[in-house]
Motif scaffolding. Structure first.
Motif, PDB file in Angstrom:
ATOM      1  N   VAL A 132     -28.016 -13.523  -3.398  1.00 41.78           N
ATOM      2  CA  VAL A 132     -29.048 -13.169  -4.361  1.00 41.78           C
ATOM      3  C   VAL A 132     -29.632 -14.439  -4.978  1.00 41.78           C
ATOM      4  N   VAL A 133     -30.940 -14.567  -4.903  1.00 40.86           N
ATOM      5  CA  VAL A 133     -31.651 -15.741  -5.407  1.00 40.86           C
ATOM      6  C   VAL A 133     -32.487 -15.347  -6.621  1.00 40.86           C
ATOM      7  N   ASN A 134     -32.268 -16.041  -7.720  1.00 43.16           N
ATOM      8  CA  ASN A 134     -33.043 -15.885  -8.948  1.00 43.16           C
ATOM      9  C   ASN A 134     -34.244 -16.828  -8.824  1.00 43.16           C
ATOM     10  N   VAL A 135     -35.448 -16.273  -8.726  1.00 47.24           N
ATOM     11  CA  VAL A 135     -36.662 -17.078  -8.604  1.00 47.24           C
ATOM     12  C   VAL A 135     -37.370 -17.027  -9.951  1.00 47.24           C
ATOM     13  N   LEU A 136     -37.680 -18.199 -10.517  1.00 51.88           N
ATOM     14  CA  LEU A 136     -38.184 -18.222 -11.891  1.00 51.88           C
ATOM     15  C   LEU A 136     -39.199 -19.308 -12.134  1.00 51.88           C
ATOM     16  N   SER A 137     -39.947 -19.127 -13.203  1.00 50.39           N
ATOM     17  CA  SER A 137     -40.821 -20.145 -13.773  1.00 50.39           C
ATOM     18  C   SER A 137     -40.635 -20.078 -15.285  1.00 50.39           C
ATOM     19  N   HIS A 138     -40.743 -21.214 -15.924  1.00 51.56           N
ATOM     20  CA  HIS A 138     -40.723 -21.237 -17.399  1.00 51.56           C
ATOM     21  C   HIS A 138     -42.103 -20.862 -17.890  1.00 51.56           C
ATOM     22  N   ARG A 139     -42.140 -20.080 -18.969  1.00 51.09           N
ATOM     23  CA  ARG A 139     -43.435 -19.652 -19.540  1.00 51.09           C
ATOM     24  C   ARG A 139     -43.932 -20.676 -20.511  1.00 51.09           C
TER      25      ARG A 139
ATOM     26  N   MET B 248     -47.697 -23.113  -3.748  1.00 53.81           N
ATOM     27  CA  MET B 248     -46.522 -22.973  -4.583  1.00 53.81           C
ATOM     28  C   MET B 248     -45.577 -24.130  -4.254  1.00 53.81           C
ATOM     29  N   SER B 249     -44.930 -24.659  -5.284  1.00 51.06           N
ATOM     30  CA  SER B 249     -43.959 -25.731  -5.048  1.00 51.06           C
ATOM     31  C   SER B 249     -42.669 -25.459  -5.803  1.00 51.06           C
ATOM     32  N   VAL B 250     -41.580 -26.001  -5.276  1.00 52.86           N
ATOM     33  CA  VAL B 250     -40.255 -25.855  -5.877  1.00 52.86           C
ATOM     34  C   VAL B 250     -40.038 -27.006  -6.849  1.00 52.86           C
ATOM     35  N   ARG B 251     -39.597 -26.678  -8.041  1.00 48.71           N
ATOM     36  CA  ARG B 251     -39.310 -27.700  -9.054  1.00 48.71           C
ATOM     37  C   ARG B 251     -37.843 -28.109  -9.050  1.00 48.71           C
ATOM     38  N   ARG B 252     -36.946 -27.141  -8.836  1.00 50.75           N
ATOM     39  CA  ARG B 252     -35.517 -27.447  -8.793  1.00 50.75           C
ATOM     40  C   ARG B 252     -34.771 -26.271  -8.195  1.00 50.75           C
ATOM     41  N   VAL B 253     -33.580 -26.549  -7.684  1.00 50.60           N
ATOM     42  CA  VAL B 253     -32.677 -25.525  -7.151  1.00 50.60           C
ATOM     43  C   VAL B 253     -31.347 -25.730  -7.852  1.00 50.60           C
TER      44      VAL B 253
ATOM     45  N   GLU C 107     -26.934 -11.490 -18.086  1.00 47.88           N
ATOM     46  CA  GLU C 107     -27.089 -10.650 -19.269  1.00 47.88           C
ATOM     47  C   GLU C 107     -28.133  -9.540 -19.098  1.00 47.88           C
ATOM     48  N   THR C 108     -29.165  -9.752 -18.299  1.00 50.78           N
ATOM     49  CA  THR C 108     -30.252  -8.771 -18.223  1.00 50.78           C
ATOM     50  C   THR C 108     -30.543  -8.279 -16.809  1.00 50.78           C
ATOM     51  N   ALA C 109     -29.630  -8.508 -15.896  1.00 54.97           N
ATOM     52  CA  ALA C 109     -29.853  -8.087 -14.508  1.00 54.97           C
ATOM     53  C   ALA C 109     -28.615  -7.378 -13.978  1.00 54.97           C
ATOM     54  N   PRO C 110     -28.783  -6.579 -12.928  1.00 57.62           N
ATOM     55  CA  PRO C 110     -27.669  -5.792 -12.408  1.00 57.62           C
ATOM     56  C   PRO C 110     -26.637  -6.589 -11.613  1.00 57.62           C
ATOM     57  N   VAL C 111     -26.982  -7.790 -11.185  1.00 57.98           N
ATOM     58  CA  VAL C 111     -26.066  -8.629 -10.406  1.00 57.98           C
ATOM     59  C   VAL C 111     -26.146 -10.067 -10.900  1.00 57.98           C
ATOM     60  N   THR C 112     -25.148 -10.857 -10.551  1.00 54.38           N
ATOM     61  CA  THR C 112     -25.149 -12.286 -10.860  1.00 54.38           C
ATOM     62  C   THR C 112     -25.716 -13.022  -9.655  1.00 54.38           C
ATOM     63  N   PRO C 113     -26.786 -13.795  -9.840  1.00 51.49           N
ATOM     64  CA  PRO C 113     -27.374 -14.495  -8.692  1.00 51.49           C
ATOM     65  C   PRO C 113     -26.501 -15.645  -8.222  1.00 51.49           C
ATOM     66  N   ASP C 114     -26.617 -15.957  -6.940  1.00 52.49           N
ATOM     67  CA  ASP C 114     -25.866 -17.061  -6.351  1.00 52.49           C
ATOM     68  C   ASP C 114     -26.536 -18.411  -6.600  1.00 52.49           C
ATOM     69  N   MET C 115     -27.849 -18.395  -6.742  1.00 49.21           N
ATOM     70  CA  MET C 115     -28.587 -19.633  -7.005  1.00 49.21           C
ATOM     71  C   MET C 115     -29.888 -19.297  -7.702  1.00 49.21           C
ATOM     72  N   SER C 116     -30.460 -20.304  -8.352  1.00 45.22           N
ATOM     73  CA  SER C 116     -31.764 -20.173  -8.988  1.00 45.22           C
ATOM     74  C   SER C 116     -32.718 -21.177  -8.363  1.00 45.22           C
ATOM     75  N   VAL C 117     -33.943 -20.730  -8.146  1.00 44.87           N
ATOM     76  CA  VAL C 117     -34.993 -21.594  -7.625  1.00 44.87           C
ATOM     77  C   VAL C 117     -36.153 -21.518  -8.612  1.00 44.87           C
ATOM     78  N   GLU C 118     -36.439 -22.649  -9.251  1.00 41.85           N
ATOM     79  CA  GLU C 118     -37.582 -22.700 -10.163  1.00 41.85           C
ATOM     80  C   GLU C 118     -38.807 -23.116  -9.372  1.00 41.85           C
ATOM     81  N   VAL C 119     -39.867 -22.316  -9.472  1.00 42.83           N
ATOM     82  CA  VAL C 119     -41.126 -22.588  -8.773  1.00 42.83           C
ATOM     83  C   VAL C 119     -42.234 -22.748  -9.801  1.00 42.83           C
TER      84      VAL C 119
END
Length: 115
Positions: A108-115, A1-6, A56-68
């Motif tokens: 809270v970290v939002n971990v995501l990938s684009h589909r 797994m690799s990180v694309r952006r933070v 908009e669709t989660a119970p909390v606001t994340p502090d950062m996003s990490v795209e993997v």
């Protein structure tokens, strides 16, 4: 797994003011869903900052996003480690698959990938 952006996520009600302020530093708007706006550097597109009123669709606001590159592998690794999953892995209507996890500092970290 690799990180694309933070990307730092800043909770804010002043999108226009932030767009203008960070524009002075070379950031340009690359996404705006009303509740979240992302600005990026024109010369280095992975250098980004997001401003959101609330998620908009989660119970909390994340502090950062990490795209993997593999969010399912990241989810499995976090779940298997016993980390607190704050928001379950799911597909979002705007084209990402994501989950939220709490880091050791309570952030809270939002971990995501684009589909």
């Amino acid at each position: 797994m690799s990180v694309r952006r933070v990307v730092p996520n800043i909770q804010s009600e002043t999108a226009q003011e932030n767009r203008e302020f960070y524009g002075l530093l070379g950031f340009e708007e690359v996404m705006n869903h009303g509740w979240i706006m992302t600005l990026a550097s024109a010369s280095s597109p992975a250098a980004q900052v997001s401003f959101m009123t609330s998620d908009e669709t989660a119970p909390v606001t994340p502090d950062m996003s990490v795209e993997v590159d593999d969010v399912d592998a990241a989810y499995a690794a976090m779940r298997d480690s016993g980390a607190e999953i704050v928001h379950p892995l799911q597909d979002e209507e705007w084209g990402v698959r994501r989950f939220f996890v709490r880091d050791p500092n309570g952030r809270v970290v939002n971990v995501l990938s684009h589909r």
